[in-house]
Design a protein around this motif. Structure first.
Motif: not given
Lengths: 330, 257, 552, 120
Positions: A26-30, A32-35, C331-335, C369-375
């Motif tokens: 979640v912290a990592l996501s924040l 990226f998704a937060g910044v 690759p998704s992040a790169i985009k 990003l939530t895809g990474i949680f699931l991965g």
């Protein structure tokens, strides 16, 4: 006021570890998704066409930048991968000494039998501070045994055993769900998990109570023995073993038509085709239902199949019995 | 703005076989070949799914595989393999004839190909009907049709509720009744299920292939091809060869276990 | 071309005199643009139908008891939603509508390589759709869109065979679209249009086509075997007869995971076009975006087992699938980073398509990003098969694909119809969708981590508040989807004439008239410059020309 | 129309090369020999000497692959086709192998029918 939880309870040894990884993610996501949205917001406001700002020398590629935003995320995902992988292996590897509980899933109920023979439906009583291994199978379609408070889930398949283990840490009642869609009343295939201190669990184990068996009959007077004394599931298996005439071939001392089952469970068996196999629950199950699939070296393929002759329930008892032979053999 | 559309311009510049969306006949031919190959990729993956199931179950039931394959008619399948390989040659020669503009040879080769394809299907059909005849209790397809020589069935290799694997071929011998439950036969039944699915799907492709070849023959009869334009022959040939390749794998996998 | 009236001749106009002639001219057309319009109409019909099923599901979930409908009806409703949305909306949406319309235009060709196959693919789509509809009308299906065995193959008492046949036929439609694009993109590019001058939308569609031809047939055969098992009662997936239910899951996800990329890759292609156009800048890191599409297409084939971490697949396989899943994230992040970087020093305008594109980035980041949680295997054991997964893939599919689909429709609407839609209503609808979407699906992440399993008809009461929030959001979302239908329909009559290039975009499709003539270009264009060839001073000039009152 | 020539012309050099009829006959003979070999191998291992199953499968599959390569390269003209066609022809088989290897990897490691690995 109805309670309105935003985070599930932590009630097993896994829960805290999974949550730590989760919070890290979640912290990592924040980050990226937060910044990132704020970066985008800043850019689209600052560089909106109505703004008079410096737009000279636009860049349309920069290898260094590309490598940065390739390699940093790569390092981060590798970190979470290895973190998750170690935890996963741990969650999938039960310790050697566990309390074995047998679970049968069927449309749409869970049927549980404890080692001492105590049965329950849509409930699972477990002691805290004790690793519990569930040996699960299904009578029909795929189900999934899910205890959110323990952060653990495992599909339950017909025709084989799947195994899941956990160690509860906090007394209480928790949700038990079927997580794999299994038909009309999928959402009613739920129950509760009751975690008890060991003494309470043992007291509970010794209390008889009527229970509906998987084949629909009602078992009123269960033979309940104090858990420390013996193993009535194995005892039932022993009776079955005699009644089915297994002893005729599988003589305990060896030298029968079939191999002795003394000390078999957990041992490595040498097969006729030269390969070896570890005798676990799934091997025992297969050897009863489809004996010719794996022939122990030195024996002939003469054992009949018991497919269709014994229920999943009886199969569990037989396996509990064979496992108990390993315990005494050691 | 110009008022002459491209199509009109093209019909004048090239033959009528150049479709409106293409600039040159080469482009049209290359697009057709590449498109056909993309389609063949799809076909290969389609059979790939069946081969996947085959690998899994052969790995799971090796004895059942060996016992079951012994009940298939290998000599007939060998003949069929020869038939298909020869038809592959005739198709290749047909493309060659089209390339050289030899209409007579093209037609001969096409006719030969279709004849061989039909032979394959007839043999395949005989093989199937043998299996079905046994299920109906007859000794062979002929007595099945005429209704003579019916007796109590002791073998039915068509998967389904009536599936019955003959005892004398089983590894267990005949003394234990329990050995013949559905589960014991599941490996055998899976073999025959995959056999019918794989060869059946292959036969369907063969029938489509025959349709394609007939269409090409009609086009050839109408003088639609020339040394510069024979794309349909070429891509029809590709399809035929693919059917052949699939058989090249089906043959050892099912008959030569 | 003037901007006062529509061009004299275009692909929409024809000189048929009777209604029957007109109908024939559409139903037997081989023009890729007309087929795209046919797809547009039929796909939107299925979208509304799937949306209706979703509405039923969401309304039922307002209360924890099953009071609106029985569990049987509920199961049929979510299965209908899943089957229709996945197979009949998401998979064909962008390739079959925008791809069909734009691929030949963007590469300067007169049509696709195989126009008749293209029409056949639409008919196959319709036949498949009709099968699915008949199955729904005569009792429905209750298996879930994943058709897991042995429930589907043995236990379900619903119209399984009918629906599966529909999906099977639709698969061939998808394959034909794919192979058509492959041949077209390889062989029919205009002179001078080299691979690295292609618009990124073409790269994305090419990667998609590869997945379509490689993966779809495997689904076909997996489903065919389910039909065989159901009809003949033989056990290929049923363990009671020796089969293995996990084999189905392997074959199914071998298709259905790459299918996720069939849905999202073309969407990424659309976003690349939109971001570049409305920033008045060449896209940042063109090669990286192009190759990341191909990388996603290839790596996407190696990760299907991450749907099976709890299925009793081997621990080793789980670890390997998890590892490769982590790689796909890159690759998704790169985009995403490249799109963001494109904004820098651009001249950004907030037109409706750009709003959708920005919304896409925000939602896709959360979905990814939530895809990474699931991965991550250990977390997946807890959240798989819960609302966390539901929220995740809706963020990717609705927040990603549908946002891009709508953005693309708005962006190319003037090219398709020759008229502009109402910009104000467009922006309002985009905002409504963005807000409604987040309200619908964000609570579902919390629900999922709490342990609410998916496909539950009744649920424990403590989850109710989050479900009510979700349903409230869904009603806003529904309004957001209805509004564009209205103003887009109105624009067909009343919209301002758009002219050839209303956005001032680069790209060959803007060099022809709007709507384009039947054969797209009066003269085959010759390409001499790269894609998004905005001169370095384009952004400055665009900003300099801005006056108060010009469009934002 | 002259200036509208197609640009993707990197393989124009070999597009008129062509496979002669003699080659077709030679390939056909090779195919027949291979077919006889595979049947003979099968007959030998059935009737004369027992060899392990994996070896028999390897022999049969190697011969089948050899036949396929011959057909694809010569009868299907992939040897003289454009690079792209070659890539697609090879790609199909590569993807088949991906499907087989990864799926079987799971089965072998998991053990199905039950055959536990070190991580139960």
């Amino acid at each position: 006021m109805r309670d309105f939880p935003l985070f599930p309870e932590q009630a097993s040894t896994f829960a805290n570890q999974v949550d730590q990884l989760y919070f890290f993610l979640v912290a990592l996501s924040l980050i990226f998704a937060g910044v990132l949205p704020f970066v985008i917001l800043y850019l689209i406001v600052r560089y909106h066409r109505s703004q008079k700002v410096d737009r000279s020398n636009p860049v349309d590629s920069n290898l260094k930048l590309e490598l940065t935003w390739t390699l940093i995320p790569l390092a981060l995902v590798m970190l979470v991968f290895f973190w998750g992988a170690f935890l996963y292996v741990q969650m999938r590897t039960p310790p050697a000494r566990t309390l074995d509980v047998y679970v049968i899933g069927k449309q749409w109920m869970w049927h549980v039998q404890h080692p001492n023979g105590k049965r329950e439906n849509n409930e699972l009583h477990v002691p805290i501070g004790q690793p519990v291994k569930l040996i699960m199978t299904s009578q029909d379609v795929i189900h999934s045994f899910y205890i959110p408070a323990f952060r653990i889930k495992q599909d339950v398949l017909p025709g084989r055993y799947t195994i899941m283990w956990f160690e509860a840490t906090k007394p209480g009642e928790y949700h038990l769900f079927c997580a794999e869609y299994c038909g009309t009343e999928h959402s009613l295939m739920i129950g509760r998990v009751v975690a008890l201190p060991l003494a309470d669990y043992e007291r509970w184990l010794a209390t008889p109570g009527p229970v509906v068996l998987p084949d629909g009959t009602i078992d009123t007077g269960q033979a309940i023995v104090a858990p420390s004394i013996g193993d009535p599931m194995a005892a039932a298996g022993a009776r079955l073993f005699t009644n089915l005439g297994c002893l005729g071939c599988h003589a305990m001392a060896g030298g029968g038509v079939g191999p002795s089952l003394q000390g078999l469970y957990g041992a490595t068996e040498k097969l006729a085709d030269g390969s070896t196999v570890v005798a676990d629950e799934n091997y025992l199950r297969e050897s009863i239902l489809n004996p010719n699939a794996k022939i122990v070296a030195g024996y002939a393929a003469v054992m009949p199949s018991y497919q269709g002759q014994i229920s999943e329930d009886q199969l569990n008892q037989l396996i509990a019995y064979i496992k108990s032979l390993a315990d005494t053999g050691n | 703005m110009a008022t002459i559309t491209h199509e009109e311009a093209h019909v004048h510049a090239h033959g009528p076989e150049l479709q409106h969306q293409f600039e040159t006949p080469e482009q049209q031919k290359e697009a057709a070949t590449l498109g056909m190959w993309a389609f063949l990729v799809t076909e290969i993956m389609l059979f790939g799914g069946i081969f996947m199931a085959y690998i899994v179950y052969r790995w799971a039931f090796p004895e059942a595989w060996e016992e079951s394959a012994a009940l298939l008619n290998t000599p007939l399948a060998t003949v069929n393999t020869v038939v298909l390989l020869v038809s592959s040659l005739t198709v290749a020669l047909a493309v060659n004839a089209a390339e050289e503009g030899n209409k007579r040879r093209l037609l001969t080769m096409l006719a030969l190909t279709m004849l061989l394809g039909l032979t394959f299907l007839v043999i395949k059909g005989y093989e199937y009907s043998e299996k079905f005849a046994h299920c109906a209790g007859a000794k062979d397809p002929i007595s099945w049709i005429t209704g003579s020589d019916l007796h109590e069935s002791h073998e039915c290799l068509v998967p389904g509720r009536g599936f019955l694997f003959p005892e004398e071929h089983g590894a267990t011998g005949g003394s234990h009744g329990a050995a013949h439950t559905a589960s014991m036969q599941s490996g055998h039944q899976l073999f025959f299920l995959l056999y019918f699915c794989a060869t059946g799907l292959h036969a369907i492709h063969m029938i489509i292939g025959l349709g394609v070849m007939s269409a090409i023959t009609i086009m050839a009869l109408r003088d639609r091809f020339s040394p510069t334009y024979f794309t349909p022959v070429e891509i029809g040939g590709l399809y035929w060869h693919l059917i052949d390749i699939i058989w090249v794998f089906l043959f050892p996998l099912f008959y030569l276990v | 071309m003037s901007t006062i009236s529509l061009p004299q001749s275009s692909y929409i106009r024809d000189n048929s005199r009777t209604f029957i002639d007109w109908l024939k001219s559409w139903l037997l057309t081989v023009d890729h643009k007309r087929i795209a319009i046919l797809y547009l109409l039929s796909i939107n019909f299925f979208f509304l139908l799937g949306g209706l099923a979703a509405t039923l599901v969401r309304v039922e979930l307002i209360t924890p008891q099953g009071d609106l409908m029985s569990s049987d009806v509920y199961n049929r409703a979510f299965t209908l939603h899943g089957v229709i949305m996945v197979f009949f909306f998401l998979i064909p949406s962008i390739p079959a509508v925008l791809g069909n319309f734009l691929v030949p235009l963007m590469i300067g060709a007169r049509d696709l390589a195989f126009p008749r196959l293209n029409l056949l693919s639409w008919y196959l789509y319709m036949i498949g759709g009709i099968f699915a509809l008949i199955a729904a009308v005569f009792g429905g299906v209750d298996t879930g869109w994943t058709f897991y065995t042995p429930f589907t193959s043995t236990y379900s008492n619903s119209n399984v065979v009918m629906s599966i046949t529909g999906v099977f036929i639709m698969g061939f439609s998808s394959i034909l679209t794919g192979l058509n694009f492959i041949a077209t993109i390889h062989k029919m590019r205009a002179p001078g249009l080299t691979w690295f001058r292609l618009p990124l939308f073409i790269w994305a569609n090419y990667a998609t086509s590869i997945i379509q031809i490689l993966a779809t047939p495997v689904l076909g055969i997996a489903l065919l075997l389910v039909i065989v098992e159901r009809v003949w009662g033989v056990g290929i997936y049923d363990p009671a007869l020796g089969g293995d239910p996990l084999l189905f899951q392997h074959l199914f996800w071998f298709y259905s995971h790459p299918a996720v990329y069939i849905m999202i890759l073309p969407a990424m292609g659309v976003i690349s076009e939109l971001i570049s156009t409305f920033s008045r800048k060449r896209i940042f890191g063109y090669e990286f975006i192009a190759f990341s599409s191909i990388a996603i297409a290839i790596l996407g084939f190696l990760v299907w087992g991450h749907h099976m971490f709890v299925s009793s697949q081997s621990v080793y396989a789980g670890l390997i699938f998890s590892f490769i899943t982590m790689l796909v994230a890159i690759p998704s992040a790169i985009k995403v980073f490249n799109w963001t970087a494109t904004l820098y020093k651009g001249s950004i305008s907030y037109r409706t398509p750009m709003l959708y594109a920005l919304g896409f980035i925000g939602l896709f980041v959360i979905g990814g990003l939530t895809g990474i949680f699931l991965g991550v295997t250990a977390v997946d054991l807890h959240v798989t098969d819960t609302y966390f997964v539901v929220a995740h893939f809706h963020y990717v599919m609705v927040g990603g694909t549908i946002m891009a689909y709508l953005g693309g429709i708005h962006f190319w609407w003037p090219k398709m119809t020759g008229r502009m839609y109402n910009e104000i209503w467009g922006s309002i609808a985009a905002l409504i969708i963005f807000v409604g979407f987040n309200m619908t699906f964000f609570p579902q992440f919390i629900l999922g981590y709490l342990g609410m399993p998916r496909r539950y008809h009744v649920y424990p009461p403590e989850f109710q508040i989050l479900h009510v929030m979700s349903t409230a959001g869904a009603s806003i979302l529904a309004i957001g989807f209805i509004v564009p239908l209205i103003y887009l329909a109105i624009s067909l009559r009343k919209g301002a004439i758009a002219g050839d290039n209303p956005w001032g975009a680069t790209g060959l499709e803007w060099k022809t008239s709007s709507p384009p003539p039947t054969f797209n270009f009066d003269k085959t264009p010759i390409v001499t410059e790269e894609a998004y060839a905005y001169p370095p001073e384009a952004a400055e000039r665009d900003a300099a020309s801005w006056r108060p009152g010009s469009p934002l | 129309m002259a200036e509208q020539q197609h640009t993707n012309a990197h393989h124009h050099g070999d597009r008129h090369t062509h496979i002669s009829r003699g080659t077709y006959y030679r390939v056909f003979v090779a195919l027949m020999v291979l077919m006889v070999l595979t049947v003979a191998a099968w007959w030998v291992e059935k009737n004369l000497l027992h060899i392990p199953g994996w070896l028999a499968v390897t022999i049969a599959m190697s011969i089948a692959i050899a036949k396929t390569v011959l057909i694809v390269l010569y009868f299907m003209h992939v040897k003289i086709s454009s690079r792209m066609t070659q890539v697609y022809a090879a790609g199909a088989f590569v993807w088949l192998i991906i499907l087989f290897v990864i799926t079987m990897g799971d089965y072998v490691a998991r053990g199905w029918p039950p055959q536990p690995g070190p991580l139960p």
